[in-house]
Design an enzyme around this catalytic site. Structure first.
Site, PDB file in Angstrom:
ATOM      1  N   ASP A   1      -0.561 -22.078  27.943  1.00 42.87           N
ATOM      2  CA  ASP A   1       0.268 -21.731  29.010  1.00 42.87           C
ATOM      3  C   ASP A   1      -0.277 -22.382  30.204  1.00 42.87           C
ATOM      4  OD1 ASP A   1       1.809 -20.192  27.195  1.00 42.87           O
ATOM      5  OD2 ASP A   1       1.100 -18.415  27.975  1.00 42.87           O
ATOM      6  N   ASP A  57      -4.940 -20.012  28.649  1.00 45.56           N
ATOM      7  CA  ASP A  57      -3.858 -19.740  29.578  1.00 45.56           C
ATOM      8  C   ASP A  57      -4.584 -20.676  30.949  1.00 45.56           C
ATOM      9  OD1 ASP A  57      -2.161 -17.633  28.732  1.00 45.56           O
ATOM     10  OD2 ASP A  57      -4.274 -16.749  28.439  1.00 45.56           O
ATOM     11  N   ASP A 102      -3.951 -18.126  22.779  1.00 40.88           N
ATOM     12  CA  ASP A 102      -3.513 -19.274  23.508  1.00 40.88           C
ATOM     13  C   ASP A 102      -4.582 -19.484  24.395  1.00 40.88           C
ATOM     14  OD1 ASP A 102      -3.122 -17.393  25.230  1.00 40.88           O
ATOM     15  OD2 ASP A 102      -1.045 -17.693  25.703  1.00 40.88           O
TER      16      ASP A 102
HETATM   17  N1  DCT Z   1       0.321 -11.951  31.785  1.00 43.99           N
HETATM   18  C1  DCT Z   1       1.216 -11.827  33.101  1.00 43.99           C
HETATM   19  N2  DCT Z   1       2.602 -12.260  32.987  1.00 43.99           N
HETATM   20  C2  DCT Z   1       2.903 -12.429  31.812  1.00 43.99           C
HETATM   21  C3  DCT Z   1       2.203 -12.506  30.683  1.00 43.99           C
HETATM   22  C4  DCT Z   1       0.945 -12.122  30.819  1.00 43.99           C
HETATM   23  O1  DCT Z   1       0.600 -11.744  34.086  1.00 43.99           O
HETATM   24  N3  DCT Z   1       4.139 -12.397  31.923  1.00 43.99           N
HETATM   25  C5  DCT Z   1      -0.889 -11.750  31.959  1.00 43.99           C
HETATM   26  C6  DCT Z   1      -1.533 -10.510  31.136  1.00 43.99           C
HETATM   27  C7  DCT Z   1      -2.898 -11.151  30.548  1.00 43.99           C
HETATM   28  C8  DCT Z   1      -2.887 -12.607  30.843  1.00 43.99           C
HETATM   29  O2  DCT Z   1      -1.701 -12.939  31.532  1.00 43.99           O
HETATM   30  C9  DCT Z   1      -2.855 -13.360  29.536  1.00 43.99           C
HETATM   31  O3  DCT Z   1      -2.021 -13.105  28.668  1.00 43.99           O
HETATM   32  P1  DCT Z   1      -2.350 -13.450  27.139  1.00 43.99           P
HETATM   33  O4  DCT Z   1      -2.361 -14.961  26.835  1.00 43.99           O
HETATM   34  O5  DCT Z   1      -0.953 -12.787  26.331  1.00 43.99           O
HETATM   35  O6  DCT Z   1      -3.426 -12.303  26.775  1.00 43.99           O
HETATM   36  P2  DCT Z   1      -4.754 -12.839  26.637  1.00 43.99           P
HETATM   37  O7  DCT Z   1      -5.576 -11.472  27.259  1.00 43.99           O
HETATM   38  O8  DCT Z   1      -5.219 -14.271  27.044  1.00 43.99           O
HETATM   39  O9  DCT Z   1      -5.246 -12.646  25.129  1.00 43.99           O
HETATM   40  P3  DCT Z   1      -4.876 -13.844  23.909  1.00 43.99           P
HETATM   41  O10 DCT Z   1      -6.152 -13.775  23.559  1.00 43.99           O
HETATM   42  O11 DCT Z   1      -4.043 -13.094  22.999  1.00 43.99           O
HETATM   43  O12 DCT Z   1      -4.485 -14.945  24.766  1.00 43.99           O
HETATM   44 MG    MG Z   2      -4.064 -15.765  26.424  1.00 45.13          MG
END
Ligand code: DCT
Ligand code: MG
Length: 499
Positions: free
Chosen positions: A423, A335, A333
């Site tokens: 997100d 963020d 995703d």
């Molecule tokens: N995070 C957080 N609180 C949450 C969920 C996630 O603080 N409830 C943090 C942990 C890592 C970061 O946000 C991003 O989460 P992801 O998108 O799940 O991970 P990513 O490292 O961006 O990996 P991906 O490539 O899978 O998106």
């Molecule tokens: Mg991510």
């Protein structure tokens, strides 16, 4: 970003004296509630010690709960025990004594609970036992927030194996072993070159017997039987397939598996299944979402988001976080953190951004989570707790023509757009640095930062704030550098946080 936290249920704190299992015996020391860890101790010895203690008037619980005041373990290294404890019951930890069997034996001999001394505590052991030791790779910390982990992984053959095993444990909700394999993978990712022989592992933290056995097997045969076995396992394959759908967590996947479903077709032909709005979108755009997001796609989406936000609020700050901020080429995703220099101006902005995406016809799905942020609340002790900022999980349409270097033959199908998971998180500006640190990840890096804060600095850190338990005050931070400085840690750049 959809993650189902993996943690066993936490029992509510029980009222004193209502212990169910020890009621046969008179409780003489009601203020002390013991839990004996079966791991390494074995079931029969545990049961023997339990009845011995109960006969002497000690209260011993069979199940770990918030009522437990003294956790007692035998022959466990702190490094192995703590990951398990942190997951079992995170909320009780700061005030719960975690002790070696010596405290228990002395208490039995004294016929009453002896005063806890530093030597009894297992809490101190990770530092003594795992205090950095010289290894073939230099001296390496067991906290990933004291290591620099870039995207360059010299030990992929081992870390891939560990991650498959960890995932399999996650699917069966075995948090301890799952975390142990993730920690080991993270440690190997931080090494400056490849592990070539078992001798290279000497002095390295975070590696237990199981992880070492996997490495040994791979070194010898080039592969690990256990991993091959997991990959062919029906349950693993099905759980992997189902949890790959946006909106389907461990519980739902497990339920479907138990119903005998093994494919999407099985699920979809059962008309008793009711889908959430999220799952409907998950199935509808499955191929696009499953394909993940490239950096070029993340940049294109970033441009769209930034244009919209700036048009609505010219001073707004839009920050790309998550894996892409850490330099990943590919993610599941995108963020974004969005805030405004003036506190309060971020309120209402999310709805306007969502409306604009709708107006442009590029919003496929969205779920707004309202802010439950309370400025006066202490940071959470729970490692996996979701933060309280206003946020939105969405899917948007990205025109393929907007992506640099995209070629038509790369396309999953013939439509000219791709569904992308995004997100948005909207922290007030005073909490932006904490939110940025938290949302940049990686998850394990965040987790270790929080553990480090708690055990090494007596501070509580989460996505909102940093709280100093000794001074009983919040420590403000404008930048991530400020937070590392408060913690007494060397600054680790985002691209070095791929733990
Ligand atoms: N995070 C957080 N609180 C949450 C969920 C996630 O603080 N409830 C943090 C942990 C890592 C970061 O946000 C991003 O989460 P992801 O998108 O799940 O991970 P990513 O490292 O961006 O990996 P991906 O490539 O899978 O998106
Ligand atoms: Mg991510």
């Amino acid at each position: 970003m959809l993650h189902v936290p993996i943690r066993p249920p936490i029992k509510k704190r029980q009222k004193p004296n209502d212990s169910c299992s020890s009621c046969q015996y008179e409780v003489k020391f009601g203020e002390v509630v013991i839990f004996l860890v079966e791991r390494k101790m074995g079931a029969s010895r545990r049961s023997f010690l339990t009845s011995l203690a109960r006969k002497k008037g000690f209260k011993v619980e069979d199940v770990l709960s918030n009522a437990v005041t003294h956790v007692v373990a035998e022959a466990n290294s702190a490094g192995e025990l703590w990951p398990w404890l942190e997951n079992s019951s995170p909320r009780v930890l700061p005030e719960t004594e975690v002790l070696d069997i010596s405290w228990f034996t002395e208490s039995m001999a004294a016929g009453e609970p002896v005063h806890v001394e530093a030597r009894h505590r297992l809490e101190n052991s990770p530092l003594i036992e795992e205090s950095p030791q010289p290894s073939a790779f230099g001296t390496i910390s067991h906290y990933s927030c004291q290591r620099r982990t870039t995207m360059e992984n010299h030990n992929k053959v081992f870390t891939d194996a560990f991650e498959i095993l960890a995932e399999n444990y996650e699917f069966s909700e075995s948090e301890g072993p799952c975390l142990a394999f993730l920690r080991a993978a993270s440690l190997l990712k931080s090494l400056p070159h490849t592990v070539r022989c078992l001798g290279d592992l000497q002095g390295l933290p975070c590696l237990g017997d199981q992880t070492k056995a996997v490495i040994e097997e791979i070194l010898e045969y080039g592969r690990c039987c256990k991993v091959q076995h997991v990959l062919c396992d029906d349950r693993y394959q099905t759980m992997k397939l189902f949890t790959g759908v946006f909106g389907v967590g461990l519980k739902t996947a497990e339920k479907w598996y138990r119903k005998g479903f093994r494919s999407f077709e099985d699920v979809q032909t059962d008309d008793t299944i009711r889908y959430t709005k999220m799952q409907k979108a998950g199935f509808l755009y499955y191929n696009d979402i499953f394909a993940g997001v490239s950096k070029a796609e993340a940049n294109a989406v970033g441009q769209i988001v930034e244009d919209i936000v700036r048009r609505l609020e010219p001073d707004a700050i839009v920050a790309l976080t998550g894996g892409f901020r850490r330099g990943k080429e590919f993610g599941h995703d995108i963020d974004f953190l969005i805030t405004t220099p003036e506190t309060g101006k971020e309120k209402g902005l999310l709805n306007k951004v969502i409306n604009e995406l709708k107006n442009q016809g590029i919003l496929l799905y969205y779920d707004i989570v309202e802010s439950t942020f309370d400025n006066t609340r202490q940071p959470s002790r729970n490692f996996e707790a979701m933060d309280h900022f206003e946020k939105c999980f969405l899917m948007m349409k990205l025109k393929k023509s907007l992506v640099d270097g995209a070629r038509q033959r790369d396309c999953v199908d013939c439509k000219d757009w791709k569904a992308i998971r995004v997100d948005f998180v909207l922290p007030p500006v005073d909490h932006f640095a904490f939110a940025l640190l938290g949302w940049t990840g990686s998850r394990l890096f965040d987790r270790d930062l929080r553990r480090y804060a708690r055990y090494e600095r007596k501070m509580l850190l989460d996505n909102h704030a940093l709280y100093d338990k000794t001074k009983k005050e919040f420590l403000p931070a404008k930048t991530e550098e400020d937070i590392f400085a408060h913690l007494g840690l060397d600054y680790i750049e985002p691209w070095q946080r791929n733990a």
